[in-house]
Design an enzyme around this catalytic site. Structure first.
Site, PDB file in Angstrom:
ATOM      1  N   ASP A 199     -12.206   4.828   5.098  1.00 57.70           N
ATOM      2  CA  ASP A 199     -11.380   3.740   5.659  1.00 57.70           C
ATOM      3  C   ASP A 199     -10.719   4.032   7.016  1.00 57.70           C
ATOM      4  O   ASP A 199      -9.537   3.711   7.209  1.00 57.70           O
ATOM      5  CB  ASP A 199     -10.292   3.335   4.645  1.00 57.70           C
ATOM      6  CG  ASP A 199     -10.865   2.825   3.334  1.00 57.70           C
ATOM      7  OD1 ASP A 199     -12.086   2.897   3.141  1.00 57.70           O
ATOM      8  OD2 ASP A 199     -10.076   2.371   2.483  1.00 57.70           O
ATOM      9  N   SER A 241      -4.305  -8.133  -3.632  1.00 59.97           N
ATOM     10  CA  SER A 241      -3.294  -7.160  -3.191  1.00 59.97           C
ATOM     11  C   SER A 241      -2.435  -7.687  -2.048  1.00 59.97           C
ATOM     12  O   SER A 241      -1.439  -7.063  -1.687  1.00 59.97           O
ATOM     13  CB  SER A 241      -3.960  -5.847  -2.752  1.00 59.97           C
ATOM     14  OG  SER A 241      -4.621  -5.986  -1.499  1.00 59.97           O
ATOM     15  N   LYS A 282     -15.726  -1.884   0.049  1.00 59.48           N
ATOM     16  CA  LYS A 282     -15.028  -1.941  -1.247  1.00 59.48           C
ATOM     17  C   LYS A 282     -13.862  -2.917  -1.175  1.00 59.48           C
ATOM     18  O   LYS A 282     -13.405  -3.245  -0.079  1.00 59.48           O
ATOM     19  CB  LYS A 282     -14.540  -0.553  -1.636  1.00 59.48           C
ATOM     20  CG  LYS A 282     -13.563   0.016  -0.644  1.00 59.48           C
ATOM     21  CD  LYS A 282     -13.126   1.401  -1.046  1.00 59.48           C
ATOM     22  CE  LYS A 282     -12.175   1.976  -0.027  1.00 59.48           C
ATOM     23  NZ  LYS A 282     -10.952   1.185   0.163  1.00 59.48           N
ATOM     24  N   CYS A 299      -6.534   5.631  -0.853  1.00 59.27           N
ATOM     25  CA  CYS A 299      -7.992   5.618  -0.986  1.00 59.27           C
ATOM     26  C   CYS A 299      -8.621   7.009  -0.899  1.00 59.27           C
ATOM     27  O   CYS A 299      -9.631   7.275  -1.561  1.00 59.27           O
ATOM     28  CB  CYS A 299      -8.593   4.654   0.034  1.00 59.27           C
ATOM     29  SG  CYS A 299      -8.134   2.938  -0.356  1.00 59.27           S
ATOM     30  N   HIS A 347     -11.877  -6.823   2.446  1.00 59.13           N
ATOM     31  CA  HIS A 347     -11.289  -7.786   1.517  1.00 59.13           C
ATOM     32  C   HIS A 347     -11.590  -9.236   1.898  1.00 59.13           C
ATOM     33  O   HIS A 347     -11.602  -9.580   3.084  1.00 59.13           O
ATOM     34  CB  HIS A 347      -9.762  -7.634   1.500  1.00 59.13           C
ATOM     35  CG  HIS A 347      -9.266  -6.319   0.984  1.00 59.13           C
ATOM     36  ND1 HIS A 347      -9.687  -5.762  -0.189  1.00 59.13           N
ATOM     37  CD2 HIS A 347      -8.351  -5.448   1.496  1.00 59.13           C
ATOM     38  CE1 HIS A 347      -9.050  -4.620  -0.391  1.00 59.13           C
ATOM     39  NE2 HIS A 347      -8.239  -4.396   0.615  1.00 59.13           N
TER      40      HIS A 347
HETATM   41  C1  VGL Z   1      -5.728   1.477   1.402  1.00 64.22           C
HETATM   42  C2  VGL Z   1      -3.817   0.353   0.802  1.00 64.22           C
HETATM   43  C3  VGL Z   1      -4.524  -0.814   0.642  1.00 64.22           C
HETATM   44  C4  VGL Z   1      -6.388   2.753   1.843  1.00 64.22           C
HETATM   45  C5  VGL Z   1      -6.456   0.307   1.239  1.00 64.22           C
HETATM   46  O1  VGL Z   1      -7.459   2.700   2.481  1.00 64.22           O
HETATM   47  O2  VGL Z   1      -5.816   3.842   1.559  1.00 64.22           O
HETATM   48  N1  VGL Z   1      -4.419   1.489   1.169  1.00 64.22           N
HETATM   49  N2  VGL Z   1      -5.848  -0.826   0.867  1.00 64.22           N
HETATM   50 ZN    ZN Z   2      -6.893  -2.700   0.896  1.00 59.31          ZN
END
Ligand code: VGL
Ligand code: ZN
Length: 190
Positions: free
Chosen positions: A13, A59, A99, A139, A53
């Site tokens: 990410d 979320s 994801k 993540c 997303h």
């Molecule tokens: C993440 C919060 C929400 C991450 C992803 O990549 O750590 N954190 N979505």
């Molecule tokens: Zn996220």
């Protein structure tokens, strides 16, 4: 640390929204890019996850609470915030795993995004997995613990990671360490 054919790296990410100026910025998130770019060319196999997303993902909350897993809108599919950081090296043959695409489900681990990831890695003969990226306490943590659970010898590249909050970051590192994740730094690689 010498990278072998049986090693793979999972870059988690490293997207604009998790860097300064983004929707859910991690302090110094952009600083992971140099560490990751330094070691990427040494690996024969690389997996890049991305938070991806739908606009109505479960979320997302305004205002977000953060601690309960609600977040500001971030990494909406095909938006600029969801793109990888512009300086990040992404090899042509890297496997990109999206994801968090199901609106009703949170998905922190790269293994959640690609049900066949374990089989793919096994098919490549991978034994050691190096995990790095954003964010350490969410993540990256989930991906590293899943990697261990699937039987991979798992390493966290610590300077390639940054956390959302200091307390949860430190707790996550301690939890990973206790579970058996090895800690390395990008400078340890030959
Ligand atoms: C993440 C919060 C929400 C991450 C992803 O990549 O750590 N954190 N979505
Ligand atoms: Zn996220």
């Amino acid at each position: 640390m010498v990278v072998q054919d049986t090693d793979a790296i999972i870059v988690v990410d490293v997207q604009n929204d998790f860097c300064p100026g983004g929707a859910l910025p991690v302090t110094d998130g952009h600083l992971v890019v140099a560490a990751i770019n330094h070691i990427i060319p040494k690996f024969h196999r690389a997996v890049y996850s991305r938070d991806w997303h739908p606009r109505d993902h479960c979320s997302f909350h305004e205002p977000p609470d953060y601690r309960d897993g609600s977040w500001p809108e971030h990494c909406v599919e095909d938006s600029p915030g969801a793109e990888f950081h512009g300086d990040l090296i992404v090899p042509m043959d890297a496997l990109v795993v999206s994801k968090g695409m199901n609106r009703d489900k949170e998905a922190y681990s790269a293994f959640d995004g690609e049900p066949d990831l374990v089989e793919k890695l096994q098919g490549w003969g991978i034994q050691r997995l190096f995990v790095t990226g954003l964010a350490t306490d969410y993540c990256v943590r989930a991906t590293a613990l899943d990697a261990l659970g699937h039987g991979f010898d798992t390493y966290l590249v610590a300077d390639g990671c940054r956390g959302v909050a200091r307390e949860t970051e430190e707790a996550a590192i301690e939890e990973m360490r206790a579970a058996g994740v090895h800690m390395v730094r990008s400078g340890d690689f030959e």
